[in-house]
Design a protein around this motif. Structure first.
Motif, PDB file in Angstrom:
ATOM      1  N   TRP A   1       0.793  -1.229   0.000  1.00  0.00           N
ATOM      2  CA  TRP A   1       0.000   0.000   0.000  1.00  0.00           C
ATOM      3  C   TRP A   1       0.827   1.281   0.000  1.00  0.00           C
ATOM      4  O   TRP A   1       0.306   2.351  -0.218  1.00  0.00           O
ATOM      5  CB  TRP A   1      -0.985   0.041   1.180  1.00  0.00           C
ATOM      6  N   ASN A   2       2.128   1.182   0.243  1.00  0.00           N
ATOM      7  CA  ASN A   2       2.840   2.433   0.528  1.00  0.00           C
ATOM      8  C   ASN A   2       3.216   3.262  -0.705  1.00  0.00           C
ATOM      9  O   ASN A   2       3.323   4.474  -0.599  1.00  0.00           O
ATOM     10  CB  ASN A   2       4.062   2.195   1.414  1.00  0.00           C
TER      11      ASN A   2
ATOM     12  N   LEU B   1       5.626   1.088  -7.296  1.00  0.00           N
ATOM     13  CA  LEU B   1       5.903  -0.358  -7.208  1.00  0.00           C
ATOM     14  C   LEU B   1       5.366  -1.076  -8.437  1.00  0.00           C
ATOM     15  O   LEU B   1       5.953  -2.050  -8.907  1.00  0.00           O
ATOM     16  CB  LEU B   1       5.291  -0.939  -5.929  1.00  0.00           C
TER      17      LEU B   1
ATOM     18  N   TRP C   1       7.742  -0.576 -11.473  1.00  0.00           N
ATOM     19  CA  TRP C   1       8.953  -1.399 -11.413  1.00  0.00           C
ATOM     20  C   TRP C   1       8.716  -2.792 -11.985  1.00  0.00           C
ATOM     21  O   TRP C   1       9.651  -3.458 -12.401  1.00  0.00           O
ATOM     22  CB  TRP C   1       9.440  -1.513  -9.961  1.00  0.00           C
TER      23      TRP C   1
ATOM     24  N   PRO D   1      -3.383  -4.644  -6.641  1.00  0.00           N
ATOM     25  CA  PRO D   1      -2.842  -3.679  -5.677  1.00  0.00           C
ATOM     26  C   PRO D   1      -3.341  -3.986  -4.266  1.00  0.00           C
ATOM     27  O   PRO D   1      -4.232  -4.819  -4.086  1.00  0.00           O
ATOM     28  CB  PRO D   1      -3.405  -2.352  -6.167  1.00  0.00           C
ATOM     29  N   SER D   2      -2.776  -3.285  -3.298  1.00  0.00           N
ATOM     30  CA  SER D   2      -3.202  -3.483  -1.913  1.00  0.00           C
ATOM     31  C   SER D   2      -4.666  -3.103  -1.745  1.00  0.00           C
ATOM     32  O   SER D   2      -5.148  -2.131  -2.336  1.00  0.00           O
ATOM     33  CB  SER D   2      -2.357  -2.617  -0.985  1.00  0.00           C
ATOM     34  N   GLU D   3      -5.343  -3.826  -0.900  1.00  0.00           N
ATOM     35  CA  GLU D   3      -6.766  -3.541  -0.619  1.00  0.00           C
ATOM     36  C   GLU D   3      -6.947  -2.164   0.012  1.00  0.00           C
ATOM     37  O   GLU D   3      -8.032  -1.596  -0.029  1.00  0.00           O
ATOM     38  CB  GLU D   3      -7.356  -4.616   0.307  1.00  0.00           C
TER      39      GLU D   3
ATOM     40  N   LEU E   1      -8.885  -8.502  -1.092  1.00  0.00           N
ATOM     41  CA  LEU E   1      -7.970  -8.936  -0.043  1.00  0.00           C
ATOM     42  C   LEU E   1      -6.959  -9.959  -0.572  1.00  0.00           C
ATOM     43  O   LEU E   1      -7.264 -10.728  -1.482  1.00  0.00           O
ATOM     44  CB  LEU E   1      -8.764  -9.557   1.112  1.00  0.00           C
TER      45      LEU E   1
ATOM     46  N   LEU F   1      -5.818 -12.754   0.672  1.00  0.00           N
ATOM     47  CA  LEU F   1      -6.188 -14.171   0.730  1.00  0.00           C
ATOM     48  C   LEU F   1      -7.379 -14.491  -0.168  1.00  0.00           C
ATOM     49  O   LEU F   1      -7.496 -15.600  -0.680  1.00  0.00           O
ATOM     50  CB  LEU F   1      -6.503 -14.583   2.175  1.00  0.00           C
TER      51      LEU F   1
ATOM     52  N   VAL G   1      -2.341 -16.272  -7.502  1.00  0.00           N
ATOM     53  CA  VAL G   1      -1.026 -16.928  -7.436  1.00  0.00           C
ATOM     54  C   VAL G   1      -1.167 -18.421  -7.744  1.00  0.00           C
ATOM     55  O   VAL G   1      -0.335 -19.002  -8.443  1.00  0.00           O
ATOM     56  CB  VAL G   1      -0.403 -16.717  -6.028  1.00  0.00           C
TER      57      VAL G   1
ATOM     58  N   GLY H   1       5.826  -6.603  -0.769  1.00  0.00           N
ATOM     59  CA  GLY H   1       5.049  -6.595   0.469  1.00  0.00           C
ATOM     60  C   GLY H   1       5.888  -7.107   1.621  1.00  0.00           C
ATOM     61  O   GLY H   1       7.127  -7.070   1.570  1.00  0.00           O
TER      62      GLY H   1
ATOM     63  N   LYS I   1       4.857 -16.835   1.948  1.00  0.00           N
ATOM     64  CA  LYS I   1       3.676 -17.639   1.602  1.00  0.00           C
ATOM     65  C   LYS I   1       3.552 -17.743   0.071  1.00  0.00           C
ATOM     66  O   LYS I   1       3.274 -18.813  -0.479  1.00  0.00           O
ATOM     67  CB  LYS I   1       2.444 -16.935   2.207  1.00  0.00           C
ATOM     68  N   ILE I   2       3.797 -16.629  -0.586  1.00  0.00           N
ATOM     69  CA  ILE I   2       3.675 -16.615  -2.048  1.00  0.00           C
ATOM     70  C   ILE I   2       4.778 -17.452  -2.693  1.00  0.00           C
ATOM     71  O   ILE I   2       4.548 -18.185  -3.654  1.00  0.00           O
ATOM     72  CB  ILE I   2       3.670 -15.155  -2.539  1.00  0.00           C
TER      73      ILE I   2
ATOM     74  N   CYS J   1       9.944   0.814   2.735  1.00  0.00           N
ATOM     75  CA  CYS J   1      10.748  -0.401   2.932  1.00  0.00           C
ATOM     76  C   CYS J   1      12.202  -0.052   3.184  1.00  0.00           C
ATOM     77  O   CYS J   1      12.916  -0.792   3.843  1.00  0.00           O
ATOM     78  CB  CYS J   1      10.626  -1.292   1.705  1.00  0.00           C
TER      79      CYS J   1
ATOM     80  N   PHE K   1       7.839   0.046  10.260  1.00  0.00           N
ATOM     81  CA  PHE K   1       7.175   0.701   9.127  1.00  0.00           C
ATOM     82  C   PHE K   1       6.424   1.945   9.595  1.00  0.00           C
ATOM     83  O   PHE K   1       5.260   2.171   9.266  1.00  0.00           O
ATOM     84  CB  PHE K   1       6.217  -0.283   8.447  1.00  0.00           C
TER      85      PHE K   1
ATOM     86  N   LEU L   1      17.958  -5.027   2.823  1.00  0.00           N
ATOM     87  CA  LEU L   1      17.443  -4.254   1.689  1.00  0.00           C
ATOM     88  C   LEU L   1      18.378  -3.101   1.320  1.00  0.00           C
ATOM     89  O   LEU L   1      18.725  -2.915   0.163  1.00  0.00           O
ATOM     90  CB  LEU L   1      16.041  -3.726   2.008  1.00  0.00           C
TER      91      LEU L   1
HETATM   92  P1  NAD Z   1       1.461  -7.187   2.824  1.00  0.00           P
HETATM   93  O1  NAD Z   1       2.431  -8.297   2.672  1.00  0.00           O
HETATM   94  O2  NAD Z   1       0.491  -7.249   3.929  1.00  0.00           O
HETATM   95  O3  NAD Z   1       0.589  -7.047   1.486  1.00  0.00           O
HETATM   96  C1  NAD Z   1       1.176  -6.788   0.245  1.00  0.00           C
HETATM   97  C2  NAD Z   1       0.245  -7.227  -0.868  1.00  0.00           C
HETATM   98  O4  NAD Z   1       0.145  -8.636  -0.847  1.00  0.00           O
HETATM   99  C3  NAD Z   1      -1.176  -6.708  -0.741  1.00  0.00           C
HETATM  100  O5  NAD Z   1      -1.659  -6.397  -2.032  1.00  0.00           O
HETATM  101  C4  NAD Z   1      -1.926  -7.886  -0.160  1.00  0.00           C
HETATM  102  O6  NAD Z   1      -3.292  -7.883  -0.464  1.00  0.00           O
HETATM  103  C5  NAD Z   1      -1.209  -9.032  -0.844  1.00  0.00           C
HETATM  104  N1  NAD Z   1      -1.234 -10.331  -0.172  1.00  0.00           N
HETATM  105  C6  NAD Z   1      -1.109 -10.585   1.140  1.00  0.00           C
HETATM  106  N2  NAD Z   1      -1.137 -11.922   1.363  1.00  0.00           N
HETATM  107  C7  NAD Z   1      -1.269 -12.513   0.154  1.00  0.00           C
HETATM  108  C8  NAD Z   1      -1.353 -13.857  -0.285  1.00  0.00           C
HETATM  109  N3  NAD Z   1      -1.306 -14.884   0.563  1.00  0.00           N
HETATM  110  N4  NAD Z   1      -1.466 -14.102  -1.609  1.00  0.00           N
HETATM  111  C9  NAD Z   1      -1.499 -13.094  -2.489  1.00  0.00           C
HETATM  112  N5  NAD Z   1      -1.444 -11.798  -2.133  1.00  0.00           N
HETATM  113  C10 NAD Z   1      -1.321 -11.510  -0.823  1.00  0.00           C
HETATM  114  O7  NAD Z   1       2.319  -5.844   2.880  1.00  0.00           O
HETATM  115  P2  NAD Z   1       1.809  -4.350   3.089  1.00  0.00           P
HETATM  116  O8  NAD Z   1       1.434  -4.161   4.511  1.00  0.00           O
HETATM  117  O9  NAD Z   1       0.856  -3.982   2.032  1.00  0.00           O
HETATM  118  O10 NAD Z   1       3.153  -3.523   2.767  1.00  0.00           O
HETATM  119  C11 NAD Z   1       4.145  -3.275   3.692  1.00  0.00           C
HETATM  120  C12 NAD Z   1       5.330  -4.198   3.443  1.00  0.00           C
HETATM  121  O11 NAD Z   1       5.799  -4.068   2.111  1.00  0.00           O
HETATM  122  C13 NAD Z   1       6.523  -3.827   4.327  1.00  0.00           C
HETATM  123  O12 NAD Z   1       7.106  -5.004   4.837  1.00  0.00           O
HETATM  124  C14 NAD Z   1       7.479  -3.146   3.352  1.00  0.00           C
HETATM  125  O13 NAD Z   1       8.823  -3.175   3.745  1.00  0.00           O
HETATM  126  C15 NAD Z   1       7.223  -3.904   2.110  1.00  0.00           C
HETATM  127  N6  NAD Z   1       7.671  -3.137   0.935  1.00  0.00           N
HETATM  128  C16 NAD Z   1       8.781  -3.562   0.260  1.00  0.00           C
HETATM  129  C17 NAD Z   1       9.256  -2.827  -0.823  1.00  0.00           C
HETATM  130  C18 NAD Z   1      10.467  -3.260  -1.610  1.00  0.00           C
HETATM  131  O14 NAD Z   1      10.607  -2.810  -2.732  1.00  0.00           O
HETATM  132  N7  NAD Z   1      11.323  -4.107  -1.078  1.00  0.00           N
HETATM  133  C19 NAD Z   1       8.585  -1.657  -1.213  1.00  0.00           C
HETATM  134  C20 NAD Z   1       7.446  -1.268  -0.508  1.00  0.00           C
HETATM  135  C21 NAD Z   1       6.992  -2.014   0.573  1.00  0.00           C
END
Ligand code: NAD
Length: 492
Positions: free
Chosen positions: A151-152, A157, A160, A176-178, A207, A209, A216, A228, A235-236, A284, A387, A413
């Motif tokens: 979501w951030n 993202l 990229w 995208p994030s919910e 969402l 899940l 996936v 994320g 998990k993914i 991140c 975060f 990172l």
């Molecule tokens: P999150 O892991 O909760 O969710 C990220 C995305 O994954 C969301 O769209 C969510 O709906 C989806 N998701 C969650 N579980 C899933 C599953 N089992 N199957 C498929 N999709 C699933 O993360 P968040 O809270 O949205 O973001 C914050 C995290 O992202 C932090 O840890 C941050 O460091 C990381 N982040 C990393 C980078 C990078 O480039 N390395 C950049 C930005 C954010």
């Protein structure tokens, strides 16, 4: 209030469940939009549309040069729409307009760069050791790529992933994030205007899940590009392993920002501030562990507090604001929980440490810029990603200790180094185990430079020339120059 549906096969499609999720403006608390709450049926529709586009559309036969032109055209549309896209990010996400104004414009560079690269991916002629054989390699797209974002920074993202994936000839399903889906959905109209054939880019929301996981797991999905948390990333990765499909994972961090006594003092202070309080610490690459050489520790912390105190907290739409709201309610609670953890662990709070309650801001979404000293690297606030705007300051004696502390973490990172000694800069950048090292700067990214994590911060790289290969597979072609029958029972 605006209603967003899924974007599948060039059409806006209502969720099969009929259900929607609210999208809230984190600053005002207003529910300003609702987005489709997708499920497995919607994921199936989107993946199948992307598969059909990959196999049987103008896209399937399109030459790389033409794909590149579409991407460059998209870049121009993004530039035109940058202000509007930036405002959507601020409304949906609470990001600062001061930063978004430039960032949404900068997005265009990823599409332009990979548009240029599309027809420059060359295979090789292998100098074969077998007589009479002509052997060459060609790079081919993978197929349907699922793109899941945090979501951030939704549009950044996405760029990229989407720009190199399309340049390589894949098709895409974006999830995208919910919490912040609106900007990615608005972006689909730009994709349409740029003239990509239908089904090449699709966007489903909901969402993780409920709609992300079925995407996936879908048998027709050929790769996952994920940003994320490390927990969801793992998990993914496990799900992808069951199907033996590739992944790129951009995960969390707990980056050390390391200040030596020979650094330019004031620049290092600003670098430390930008490392943790920019984007309200919701990044991140946050430099959330500030390692300061003991000889300057107290003076440095004093100045840090002085500057951080001046940060203007408030409306992200104002160009004057430095620190905005926390984007989501769970994230707000998580930050406050960690502040409690830090206190219980014995760290000393020298700034902030509580919800911010200034004029004109809601009481349940702002956290004061917070600094803890007396932190040991073993404490949870030093080891776990928060975060949010919470900084752990850890003293060190010398280079060896800085490296030991910097690397004593599951993440890898990024890292920052502040020094005026070029030898030290080189030694530190060699020894620190992180995908990005910044020396005398912090929080810089570019479309030209690879970005990604060591260790639990991820797998694979985004941006730069190499990353297009994350979306390609190589094929080796063998052609016999003569057709003399050979003994079929021995290897050639
Ligand atoms: P999150 O892991 O909760 O969710 C990220 C995305 O994954 C969301 O769209 C969510 O709906 C989806 N998701 C969650 N579980 C899933 C599953 N089992 N199957 C498929 N999709 C699933 O993360 P968040 O809270 O949205 O973001 C914050 C995290 O992202 C932090 O840890 C941050 O460091 C990381 N982040 C990393 C980078 C990078 O480039 N390395 C950049 C930005 C954010």
């Amino acid at each position: 209030m605006k209603t967003y549906n899924h974007y599948i096969n060039d059409e806006w499609v209502e969720p099969s469940s009929g259900a929607y999720l609210d999208s809230e403006n984190p600053f005002t608390g207003e529910i300003w939009a609702r987005v489709a709450r997708g499920n497995a049926e919607d994921a199936d529709l989107a993946v199948k549309a992307a598969k059909e586009a990959f196999e049987n559309s103008d896209w399937a036969d399109m030459r790389p040069t033409q794909r590149g032109k579409l991407l460059v055209g998209l870049a121009e549309i993004i530039e035109r729409e940058a202000v509007r896209l930036g405002e959507i990010e601020v409304r949906d996400n609470g990001k600062l307009i001061a930063e978004m104004g430039a960032q949404t414009k900068y997005l265009a560079e990823w599409y332009r760069y990979y548009g240029g690269l599309a027809d420059k991916v060359e295979g090789a002629v292998i100098p074969s050791d077998k007589p009479g054989i002509f052997n060459f390699t060609r790079y081919e797209p993978l197929g349907v790529v699922g793109m899941i974002t945090a979501w951030n920074s939704p549009l950044l993202l996405l760029a990229w992933k989407l720009a190199p994936a399309l340049a390589a000839g894949n098709t895409a399903v974006v999830k995208p994030s919910e919490f912040t889906s609106a900007s990615s959905l608005e972006f689909m109209e730009l994709i349409r205007e740029a003239g990509f054939p239908k089904g090449v880019v699709n966007c489903i929301t909901g969402l993780g899940l409920e709609v992300g996981q079925p995407m996936v797991d879908h048998p027709d999905l050929d790769k996952v590009a994920f940003t994320g948390s490390d927990v969801a990333g793992q998990k993914i990765y496990e799900s992808a392993a069951k199907k033996i499909i590739p992944v790129t994972l951009e995960l969390g961090g707990k980056s050390p920002n390391i200040v030596f006594e020979d650094a330019d003092f004031e620049s290092a202070v600003m670098g430390a501030i930008s490392g943790i309080f920019a984007a309200t610490g919701q990044t991140c690459i946050a430099g959330s562990r500030l390692l300061v050489q003991r000889s300057i520790h107290d003076r440095f912390v004093e100045r840090l507090i002085e500057v951080a105190k001046e940060a203007k907290i408030g409306d992200p739409m104002s160009t004057e604001t430095h620190v905005g709201p926390v984007t989501t309610p769970p994230q707000y609670r998580k930050i406050l929980d960690y502040i409690e953890v830090a206190r219980k662990e014995g760290a000393k709070c020298v700034l902030g440490g509580k919800p911010y309650a200034g004029d004109g801001v809601r009481s349940d979404r702002f956290v004061e810029p917070t600094i803890f000293t007396g932190v040991s690297n073993q404490m949870r606030i030093a080891q776990e990603e928060i975060f949010g705007p919470v900084l752990s300051v850890i003293p060190f004696e010398d280079e060896d200790e800085a490296i030991a502390i910097g690397n004593d973490i599951v993440f890898g990172l990024a890292a920052g180094v502040w020094t005026s000694d070029i030898g030290r800069a080189l030694r530190m950048s060699e020894k620190l185990k992180a995908g990005t090292i910044w020396v005398n700067t912090y929080r810089a990214v570019s479309f030209m430079s690879p970005f990604g994590g060591y260790k639990r911060s991820g797998k694979g790289r985004e941006s730069g020339q190499e990353s297009i290969k994350e979306f390609l597979q190589v094929k080796s072609v063998w052609i016999a120059q003569q057709t003399t029958p050979a003994n079929p029972f021995i290897m050639r």
